[in-house]
Design an enzyme around this catalytic site. Structure first.
Site, PDB file in Angstrom:
ATOM      1  N   SER A 137      82.952  38.053   7.702  1.00  8.97           N
ATOM      2  CA  SER A 137      84.051  37.505   8.493  1.00  8.97           C
ATOM      3  C   SER A 137      83.597  36.229   9.180  1.00  8.97           C
ATOM      4  O   SER A 137      82.398  36.025   9.421  1.00  8.97           O
ATOM      5  CB  SER A 137      84.500  38.519   9.553  1.00  8.97           C
ATOM      6  OG  SER A 137      85.420  37.949  10.468  1.00  8.97           O
ATOM      7  N   TYR A 150      83.303  44.323  16.865  1.00 10.19           N
ATOM      8  CA  TYR A 150      83.587  43.881  15.496  1.00 10.19           C
ATOM      9  C   TYR A 150      82.647  42.752  15.081  1.00 10.19           C
ATOM     10  O   TYR A 150      82.090  42.766  13.978  1.00 10.19           O
ATOM     11  CB  TYR A 150      85.041  43.420  15.405  1.00 10.19           C
ATOM     12  CG  TYR A 150      85.447  42.920  14.044  1.00 10.19           C
ATOM     13  CD1 TYR A 150      85.564  43.802  12.971  1.00 10.19           C
ATOM     14  CD2 TYR A 150      85.718  41.570  13.820  1.00 10.19           C
ATOM     15  CE1 TYR A 150      85.930  43.349  11.713  1.00 10.19           C
ATOM     16  CE2 TYR A 150      86.094  41.116  12.563  1.00 10.19           C
ATOM     17  CZ  TYR A 150      86.201  42.008  11.516  1.00 10.19           C
ATOM     18  OH  TYR A 150      86.568  41.553  10.274  1.00 10.19           O
TER      19      TYR A 150
END
Length: 257
Positions: A137, A150
């Protein structure tokens, strides 16, 4: 180029995983869709017309991962490509996020990637051929407020991938990472149930079909890293060169959660 390739995709019951499976099927590949929910996998299967298979598996379970990959290799004789796509996120201040949620997210996003990679590596090393694609990501390169849990998982995925890539040099195995920004998928049903973040970054949000097509293209070319969207890729490079200065200059702009 992808015809008859056996491609295992985790987190394949919806979103990017399912779309990538559909595109691979149309290219003549044989996608093996893996996810926890048998019901969602059955629904996903109805949306793929070409040859494929579905497998129920929880990436947090060592026994299930080992058994599933053994079954696939036994049935097909090989795994050409592994797409580690399973993952989820929740956006919350660190002080409010329960420790158990940090652990759970790391188990799925990071350790799930490790388990599946280790399950397929001996087979690929024996064949001296294969491609592992890890979905990381933009968060793995640029940390933002309310995403400490995250972001940490995606930093871990990138660290694991970059180190393993060096180990796999000259083995015939390619390791790629994909670092997307926000994508319009069910990911945000859990990560951002209020819809506030999605509303704030709508201008940057990518269509899932676009990302899936880029992943399929990466599988064809063997590119080792892909940052999406392109306008964010430049920002990532700048952040890596001047992290503290970038933090100070972009704090308010990046604090969209």
């Amino acid at each position: 180029m992808l015809e008859n390739k056996v491609v295992v995709i985790t987190g394949a019951s919806s979103g990017i995983g399912l779309l990538t499976a559909q595109m691979l099927s149309s290219e003549g590949a044989v996608p093996i869709l893996v996810a926890r929910s048998h019901q969602k996998l059955a629904e996903a299967s109805n949306r793929i017309t070409g040859k494929h298979e579905i497998k129920g598996m929880d990436v947090t379970r060592d026994d299930q991962v080992k058994q599933t990959f053994e079954e696939i290799i036994q049935d097909y004789g090989r795994i050409d490509i592994l797409l580690n796509n399973a993952g989820y996120g929740k956006f919350e201040n660190a002080v409010d996020m329960p420790t158990e949620e940090y652990e759970r997210m790391m188990e799925v996003n990071y350790m799930g990637t490790v388990r599946c990679t280790k399950a397929v590596l001996p087979h690929m090393l024996e064949r001296q051929s294969g491609h592992i694609v890890n979905i990381a990501s933009m968060a793995g390169k640029i940390g933002t407020a309310k995403s400490s849990a995250y972001t940490a998982t995606k930093h871990a995925v990138l660290g694991f991938s970059n180190a393993l890539r060096q180990e796999l040099r000259e083995t015939g195995i390619t390791l790629s990472t994909v670092n997307p920004g926000p994508i319009d998928t069910p990911f945000f049903d859990i990560a951002d149930p209020s819809g506030g973040y999605v509303s704030n970054v709508k201008w940057l949000m990518m269509k899932p079909e676009h990302v899936a097509s880029k992943i399929v293209q990466l599988m064809k070319t063997g590119r080792e890293e892909l940052n999406l969207p392109l306008k964010a890729a430049a920002a990532m490079r700048l952040y890596q060169l001047f992290p503290r200065l970038s933090d100070k200059l972009t704090y308010r702009m990046m604090n969209k959660k």
